[in-house]
Design a protein around this motif. Structure first.
Motif, short mmCIF file in Angstrom:
data_model
loop_
_atom_site.label_atom_id
_atom_site.label_comp_id
_atom_site.label_asym_id
_atom_site.label_seq_id
_atom_site.Cartn_x
_atom_site.Cartn_y
_atom_site.Cartn_z
N UNK A 202 3.53 4.39 11.84
CA UNK A 202 3.73 3.02 12.04
C UNK A 202 5.35 2.49 11.75
N UNK A 203 5.94 3.12 11.04
CA UNK A 203 7.51 3.00 10.62
C UNK A 203 8.07 3.43 11.88
N UNK A 204 7.68 4.49 12.42
CA UNK A 204 8.30 5.21 13.55
C UNK A 204 7.90 4.25 14.71
N UNK A 207 10.39 1.64 14.85
CA UNK A 207 11.63 2.04 15.43
C UNK A 207 11.62 2.05 16.77
N UNK A 208 10.82 2.59 17.36
CA UNK A 208 10.73 2.54 18.86
C UNK A 208 10.78 1.18 19.53
N UNK A 209 10.19 0.31 18.71
CA UNK A 209 10.02 -1.07 19.32
C UNK A 209 11.50 -1.77 19.01
N UNK A 210 12.34 -1.37 18.06
CA UNK A 210 13.41 -1.87 18.01
C UNK A 210 13.67 -2.73 16.88
N UNK A 211 12.37 -2.98 16.18
CA UNK A 211 12.33 -3.62 15.02
C UNK A 211 12.74 -2.80 13.79
N UNK A 212 14.20 -2.79 13.61
CA UNK A 212 14.74 -1.75 12.44
C UNK A 212 14.52 -2.22 11.13
N UNK A 213 14.59 -3.40 11.02
CA UNK A 213 14.45 -4.04 9.44
C UNK A 213 13.24 -3.69 8.94
N UNK A 214 12.15 -3.98 9.86
CA UNK A 214 10.80 -3.83 9.49
C UNK A 214 10.36 -2.32 9.27
N UNK A 215 11.06 -1.47 10.18
CA UNK A 215 10.77 -0.18 10.46
C UNK A 215 11.21 0.63 9.00
N UNK A 252 17.94 7.85 12.16
CA UNK A 252 17.95 6.84 13.32
C UNK A 252 17.53 5.55 13.23
N UNK A 253 16.89 5.18 12.13
CA UNK A 253 16.57 3.77 11.84
C UNK A 253 18.19 2.91 11.70
N UNK A 254 18.72 3.75 10.92
CA UNK A 254 20.23 3.04 10.71
C UNK A 254 20.89 2.88 11.68
N UNK A 255 20.99 3.71 12.76
CA UNK A 255 21.72 3.70 13.87
C UNK A 255 21.18 2.92 15.10
#
Length: 321
Positions: A202-204, A207-215, A252-255
């Motif tokens: 789900x976290x990944x 990330x794929x959805x571009x919802x990085x803070x939530x990820x 990957x989330x951070x960038x």
């Protein structure tokens, strides 16, 4: 190598995508490959699959039909979203009744057939079919209707089917969103690898959805108990592997990277393939690969990648000869 002459019902602890007793699960997932088409030209990687024709009977309507099933196949890694790659086409296709479209994702009990008949032949299910929903998504909706436990494990391969067709398409986006919502409705269990896996996926997906803070919030909240999975050697190996995998998702989330297979989550061998993807595609007349991103270019230029890239070039040369 997997051997199975029949399709297998999806079970909470055993499926085509989550190994029995989770042996080496996280470690297998860690070796992701961004360019599956390249596997066919690298010596020693691709292994043969055996495909057989099977006949089955649709539990609703009694229609008999044939479908192709894998008698055996090999896997040697997976994407961060959990989809394996290997000698088979993933996700493994499930038998689907040709007329009414019922996806036979498991065996159905006699008392379930009446419910199935009403649902499958009704307007809701047929509208889903007409809208082009993937077979695994149809299975997911059927599982929810029947009250199956953990239907989200069918929604996950539905997202793979959508991403295989169009990684950033609306169907892939919606399935990822639905998967996140499904996992959020579950109680986290730090001692259970399936719970850990679901929250990582789900976290990944976020990330794929571009919802990085939530990820990052979901990734950082994943806890792996010291005794997760038990006390045997396999459990200890899985705890280490999952901890490594969860940590690897942070960069990957951070960038703000939405790519399905971030190069820094790959094994050195697979990363080297990605670094040489353009050369390999041109040399062996494969479909053009996506150009390297700026991050991938800098990653491939790292001194620690030199040996792996040189080894991959040698393997390509030997294949060419």
């Amino acid at each position: 190598m997997r051997n199975s002459a029949q399709y297998e019902p999806m079970k909470p602890t055993q499926s085509a995508y989550r190994t029995r007793k989770h042996r080496n699960l996280a470690n297998a997932v860690f070796g992701v490959c961004a360019t599956l088409l390249l596997l066919q030209v690298i010596p020693g990687v691709a292994k043969a699959s055996i495909v057989v024709e099977e006949e089955t009977k649709c539990p609703v309507g009694g229609e008999k039909f044939k479908y192709m099933a894998y008698a055996s196949y090999s896997t040697f890694g997976a994407y961060p979203d959990g989809m394996p790659f290997g000698s088979a086409q993933f996700p493994i296709a499930l038998p689907q009744c040709p007329k009414n479209g019922l996806v036979m994702y498991r065996e159905f009990k006699a008392d379930e057939v009446t419910k199935l008949s009403t649902y499958i032949e009704g307007p809701e299910y047929q509208a889903l079919r007409a809208a082009g929903e993937t077979p695994y998504y149809l299975a997911y909706r059927t599982a929810k209707m029947l009250g199956d436990p953990e239907p989200h494990w069918l929604l996950l391969p539905a997202s793979w089917q959508a991403k295989n067709a169009d990684p950033a398409g609306p169907l892939a986006q919606r399935y990822n969103e639905e998967y996140v919502d499904a996992v959020r409705s579950l109680t986290a269990d730090a001692q259970n690898f399936e719970s850990i896996a679901a929250r990582f996926r789900a976290a990944n997906a976020l990330r794929e959805l571009g919802r990085f803070t939530e990820a990052e919030e979901m990734r950082a909240a994943i806890i792996i108990a010291p005794d997760a999975g038990g006390s045997d050697a396999d459990a200890a190996e899985n705890r280490e592997g999952w901890a490594k995998l969860v940590t690897s998702l942070k960069a990957p989330i951070q960038r703000n990277d939405t790519i399905r297979a971030p190069i820094d989550m790959e094994s050195e061998r697979d990363a080297a393939q990605r670094c040489l993807s353009k050369e390999i595609a041109e040399k062996f007349k494969l479909p053009a690969q996506p150009p390297l991103t700026n991050f991938e270019i800098s990653f491939c230029a790292k001194p620690e990648m030199e040996a792996s890239i040189a080894e991959m070039k040698q393997q390509i040369k030997e294949r060419d000869e």
